[in-house]
Design an enzyme around this catalytic site. Structure first.
Site, short mmCIF file in Angstrom:
data_model
loop_
_atom_site.label_atom_id
_atom_site.label_comp_id
_atom_site.label_asym_id
_atom_site.label_seq_id
_atom_site.Cartn_x
_atom_site.Cartn_y
_atom_site.Cartn_z
N HIS A 101 0.85 -1.20 0.00
CA HIS A 101 0.00 0.00 0.00
C HIS A 101 0.88 1.24 0.00
CE1 HIS A 101 0.54 -1.44 4.14
NE2 HIS A 101 0.56 -0.18 4.52
N HIS A 103 0.83 5.05 1.00
CA HIS A 103 0.12 6.10 1.73
C HIS A 103 0.30 7.40 0.96
CE1 HIS A 103 0.06 3.91 5.72
NE2 HIS A 103 1.10 3.29 5.17
P1 AMP Z 1 1.36 0.33 7.41
O1 AMP Z 1 1.75 0.64 8.80
O2 AMP Z 1 2.20 1.01 6.38
O3 AMP Z 1 1.21 -1.14 7.17
O4 AMP Z 1 -0.08 1.00 7.24
C1 AMP Z 1 -1.29 0.33 7.42
C2 AMP Z 1 -2.36 1.39 7.33
O5 AMP Z 1 -3.61 0.76 7.11
C3 AMP Z 1 -2.50 2.24 8.59
O6 AMP Z 1 -2.30 3.62 8.25
C4 AMP Z 1 -3.92 1.97 9.05
O7 AMP Z 1 -4.55 3.10 9.59
C5 AMP Z 1 -4.58 1.50 7.77
N1 AMP Z 1 -5.75 0.63 7.96
C6 AMP Z 1 -5.79 -0.49 8.71
N2 AMP Z 1 -7.02 -1.05 8.64
C7 AMP Z 1 -7.75 -0.27 7.80
C8 AMP Z 1 -9.09 -0.31 7.31
N3 AMP Z 1 -9.94 -1.29 7.65
N4 AMP Z 1 -9.51 0.67 6.47
C9 AMP Z 1 -8.66 1.65 6.11
N5 AMP Z 1 -7.39 1.75 6.52
C10 AMP Z 1 -6.94 0.81 7.36
#
Ligand code: AMP
Length: 144
Positions: A101, A103
């Site tokens: 993903h 950001h």
């Molecule tokens: P990372 O730490 O780079 O793996 O980022 C994971 C991201 O996913 C975090 O910013 C979370 O806030 C986001 N996240 C986790 N669950 C969900 C969800 N159900 N819907 C939207 N974002 C999510």
């Protein structure tokens, strides 16, 4: 890690709700549920890949194609001054959800105190000529 393993696949498939911003055959884009700033958005491949280097080339290209449009739309929508695009690969690098993903985190000149200064920093090292040549050779040899 259990539930997190397939979370983003399920979101991309519409099995778990999200605030969808965009989708095409290969890419799904939605709002981050715990935003670092207003407009924080995630861009993911629909196909499961934990690391960027595991993505099929066509999927990576599709993400690259859409990133500028999404970033532009976010900037306009929240009147951002700047943005960070952040991508963690692997738990050691801070990745929590093991599905690629990107950001997109809007930034503002006058952002709240708790967000100000959010950045990725490191103590700059030095690159010796010897190490640079060794690295150059090693990495180029692995390019295929
Ligand atoms: P990372 O730490 O780079 O793996 O980022 C994971 C991201 O996913 C975090 O910013 C979370 O806030 C986001 N996240 C986790 N669950 C969900 C969800 N159900 N819907 C939207 N974002 C999510």
């Amino acid at each position: 890690m259990g539930d997190l393993d397939h979370l983003f696949e399920q979101i991309a498939a519409g099995e778990i709700p999200s605030y969808k911003i965009y989708e095409d055959d290969l890419v799904y884009v939605f709002l981050d549920i715990n935003p670092g700033s207003r407009g924080h958005t995630l861009v993911i491949p629909k196909v499961r890949a934990e690391f960027v280097h595991e993505m099929p080339e066509e999927t990576a290209a599709a993400i690259g194609r859409i990133l500028p449009r999404i970033a532009h739309a976010i900037m306009q929508a929240v009147d951002a001054d700047a943005y960070n695009i952040l991508n963690n690969n692997g738990a050691t690098a801070g990745q929590v959800v093991p599905h690629v993903h990107f950001h997109i985190i809007p930034r503002f000149i006058n952002e709240p105190k708790e967000q100000a200064g959010m950045s990725f920093t490191w103590s700059p090292g030095t690159l010796s000529e010897h190490d640079a040549k060794e690295l150059q050779t090693a990495i180029v040899a692995e390019l295929h």
